[in-house]
Write an enzyme that holds these catalytic residues in place. Structure first.
Site, PDB file in Angstrom:
ATOM      1  N   ILE A 103      46.120  41.414  67.437  1.00  0.00           N
ATOM      2  CA  ILE A 103      46.916  40.201  67.628  1.00  0.00           C
ATOM      3  C   ILE A 103      48.368  40.528  67.989  1.00  0.00           C
ATOM      4  O   ILE A 103      49.037  39.765  68.677  1.00  0.00           O
ATOM      5  CB  ILE A 103      46.895  39.342  66.342  1.00  0.00           C
ATOM      6  N   THR A 104      48.855  41.664  67.568  1.00  0.00           N
ATOM      7  CA  THR A 104      50.273  42.047  67.666  1.00  0.00           C
ATOM      8  C   THR A 104      50.850  41.911  69.075  1.00  0.00           C
ATOM      9  O   THR A 104      50.263  42.382  70.048  1.00  0.00           O
ATOM     10  CB  THR A 104      50.455  43.504  67.201  1.00  0.00           C
ATOM     11  N   GLU A 105      52.027  41.295  69.154  1.00  0.00           N
ATOM     12  CA  GLU A 105      52.775  41.195  70.406  1.00  0.00           C
ATOM     13  C   GLU A 105      53.935  42.183  70.378  1.00  0.00           C
ATOM     14  O   GLU A 105      54.470  42.491  69.320  1.00  0.00           O
ATOM     15  CB  GLU A 105      53.314  39.776  70.587  1.00  0.00           C
TER      16      GLU A 105
ATOM     17  N   GLY B 121      49.900  42.521  54.160  1.00  0.00           N
ATOM     18  CA  GLY B 121      51.160  42.018  54.712  1.00  0.00           C
ATOM     19  C   GLY B 121      51.155  40.500  54.817  1.00  0.00           C
ATOM     20  O   GLY B 121      50.130  39.844  54.612  1.00  0.00           O
ATOM     21  N   LYS B 122      52.300  39.940  55.181  1.00  0.00           N
ATOM     22  CA  LYS B 122      52.452  38.481  55.249  1.00  0.00           C
ATOM     23  C   LYS B 122      51.481  37.857  56.251  1.00  0.00           C
ATOM     24  O   LYS B 122      50.767  36.896  55.926  1.00  0.00           O
ATOM     25  CB  LYS B 122      53.902  38.142  55.617  1.00  0.00           C
TER      26      LYS B 122
ATOM     27  N   HIS C 141      54.932  36.274  78.902  1.00  0.00           N
ATOM     28  CA  HIS C 141      54.151  37.479  78.642  1.00  0.00           C
ATOM     29  C   HIS C 141      54.674  38.672  79.438  1.00  0.00           C
ATOM     30  O   HIS C 141      55.218  38.516  80.529  1.00  0.00           O
ATOM     31  CB  HIS C 141      52.681  37.257  79.015  1.00  0.00           C
TER      32      HIS C 141
END
EC number: 6.2.1.4
Length: 346
Positions: free
Chosen positions: A143-145, A65-66, A299
């Site tokens: 890492i995903t938010e 993926g990008k 957050h």
């Protein structure tokens, strides 16, 4: 109310809305499981996997993926030992000169990977973490938010029932041992091998502390971004134990923020394990001193609710544990330098 049920109640106040209440109920059920003979303390044994070095072999989930492509290129340029990655349906191909696999299990078997970094969109990220847990990857960095909170409650429930896999994140910058191994999205060039262990809930404030400790000549031994979500895989105490037992780490910077009680728990841990003549200097900054109650500040976990999670309470707790709290993020480097100077450690 038992301590475990109280913890679940705290979470209910920390996460707003019906999804937060449902998540808290689900987590409270998992807290009750030890009464049925299921051991949860074993997860702490995986803390050892937080320490990464030049020998850590990493795969990337979401490799083609990008985001996966960009940050994998950055990691390779830094010298990180990236050995391949996964994208379902693209197994057998090569990407960035490295093999692509359909599953994490296959990737681990073929490459001997000891860590995985996840760049997968939020709806699929929890499944990616679960796949890595089932493959018994020692360290998983997500890492995903924006992962749904109920998804992460289920992931945390799974994590607490095993001891093979340690999760950092989600919604975090990752972990770096300067000059050796970079897993995540942090800018490698600002880091310098050195003496300070940094742990933070905020990504950008981590970079600020890194830059400042590099500028004052102290450098970093290990930097861990634990993420800003309420349900994460690693907290301050996990990292503090690594730092206190690591001879290369001579000082610690802890960056917290409003919401939850992780900083208060860290203060209690430091009182018990970092006192006396051989204690290591600890400097902290807490973001959100002027934040109004009930409003989320960036957050998902950064919210003062139910009268808990305020910056003043966190600062008081840390100061009572002997931590020097900086009132400005711009002074973290000079503050830790002065502590080293005061203790004749320069």
């Amino acid at each position: 109310m038992t301590a475990t049920l109280a913890a679940a109640a705290d979470i209910a106040t920390m996460v707003s809305g019906s999804s937060g209440l449902a998540a808290a109920r689900l987590l409270s059920r998992s807290f009750l499981l030890p009464q049925n003979g299921i051991r949860h303390c074993s997860y702490t044994a995986s803390r050892q996997h937080l320490y990464v070095d030049k020998n850590t072999k990493i795969i990337c989930q979401g490799f083609t993926g990008k985001q996966g492509t960009f940050h994998s290129q950055q990691a390779l340029e830094y010298g990180t030992k990236l050995v391949g990655g996964t994208t379902p349906g693209k197994g057998g191909q090569t990407h960035l000169g490295l093999p692509v696999f359909n599953t994490v299990k296959e990737a681990k078997e073929q490459t001997g990977a000891t860590a995985s970094v996840i760049y997968v969109p939020p709806p699929f990220a929890a499944a990616a973490i679960n796949e890595a847990i089932e493959a018994e990857i020692p360290l998983v960095v997500c890492i995903t938010e924006g992962i749904p909170q109920q998804d992460m409650v289920r992931v945390k429930h799974k994590l607490l029932r095993q001891e093979k896999t340690r999760l950092i994140g989600p919604n975090c910058p990752g972990v770096i041992n300067p000059g050796e191994c970079k897993i995540g999205i942090m800018p490698g060039h600002i880091h310098k091998k050195g003496r300070i262990g940094i742990v933070s809930r905020s990504g950008t404030l981590t970079y600020e502390a890194v830059h400042q400790t590099t500028q004052v000549g102290l450098g970093q031994s290990l930097c861990v971004g634990i993420g800003g979500d309420p349900f994460n895989g690693t907290d301050f105490i996990d990292c503090l134990e690594i730092f206190l037992n690591d001879s290369a780490t001579e000082g610690i910077i802890l960056i917290g923020e409003i919401g939850g009680n992780a900083e208060e728990n860290a203060a209690e841990f430091l009182k018990q394990h970092n006192s006396g003549p051989n204690s290591k200097p600890v400097v902290s900054f807490i973001a959100g001193l002027t934040a109004p109650p009930g409003r989320r500040m960036g957050h998902a976990g950064a919210i003062i609710a139910g009268g808990k999670g305020g910056a003043k309470e966190k600062i008081s707790a840390l100061q009572s544990a002997g931590v020097v709290v900086s009132m400005s993020p711009a002074q973290l480097g000079t503050t830790i330098y002065k502590e080293f100077e005061k203790r004749k450690m320069l």
